[in-house]
Design a protein around this motif. Sequence first.
Motif, mmCIF file in Angstrom:
data_model
loop_
_atom_site.group_PDB
_atom_site.id
_atom_site.type_symbol
_atom_site.label_atom_id
_atom_site.label_comp_id
_atom_site.label_asym_id
_atom_site.label_seq_id
_atom_site.Cartn_x
_atom_site.Cartn_y
_atom_site.Cartn_z
ATOM 1 N N UNK A 45 39.893 53.154 30.964
ATOM 2 C CA UNK A 45 40.373 51.715 30.561
ATOM 3 C C UNK A 45 41.525 51.069 31.358
ATOM 4 N N UNK A 46 42.487 51.842 31.545
ATOM 5 C CA UNK A 46 43.724 51.651 32.447
ATOM 6 C C UNK A 46 43.049 51.359 33.824
ATOM 7 N N UNK A 47 42.312 52.250 34.384
ATOM 8 C CA UNK A 47 41.756 51.873 35.758
ATOM 9 C C UNK A 47 41.033 50.631 35.874
ATOM 10 N N UNK A 48 40.309 50.463 34.689
ATOM 11 C CA UNK A 48 39.465 48.921 34.877
ATOM 12 C C UNK A 48 40.056 47.797 34.767
ATOM 13 N N UNK A 49 41.322 48.048 34.073
ATOM 14 C CA UNK A 49 42.113 46.913 33.870
ATOM 15 C C UNK A 49 42.885 46.702 35.233
ATOM 16 N N UNK A 50 43.371 47.654 36.025
ATOM 17 C CA UNK A 50 44.012 47.675 37.407
ATOM 18 C C UNK A 50 42.856 47.089 38.356
ATOM 19 N N UNK A 51 41.731 47.539 38.388
ATOM 20 C CA UNK A 51 40.488 47.126 39.083
ATOM 21 C C UNK A 51 40.297 45.770 39.018
ATOM 22 N N UNK A 52 40.531 45.138 37.718
ATOM 23 C CA UNK A 52 39.779 43.666 37.706
ATOM 24 C C UNK A 52 41.443 42.786 37.499
ATOM 25 N N UNK A 53 42.576 43.315 37.920
ATOM 26 C CA UNK A 53 43.772 42.609 37.599
ATOM 27 C C UNK A 53 43.542 41.386 38.575
ATOM 28 N N UNK A 54 43.801 40.157 37.958
ATOM 29 C CA UNK A 54 43.882 39.025 38.924
ATOM 30 C C UNK A 54 42.243 38.465 39.223
#
Length: 57
Positions: A45-54
């Motif tokens: 989930x943290x990786x998905x947040x990072x990938x979609x940041x911005x």
Amino acid sequence: MNRKKLYFWMMGTCLALIALAWNVVRFFSVPLAVGMSIVAAIIPPAAAIVANWGNGG
């Protein structure tokens, strides 16, 4: 480091943690293997947040 590279590093770490936990570490310490698996479960989930940041609205 761009988001795509960071995402792949995070997911690679996740896979490595799971592989090590259940193929190596469990023979020495089951609680440590479970702990590694819990950490590995938090990474996607943290990786998905990072990938979609911005990319929002």
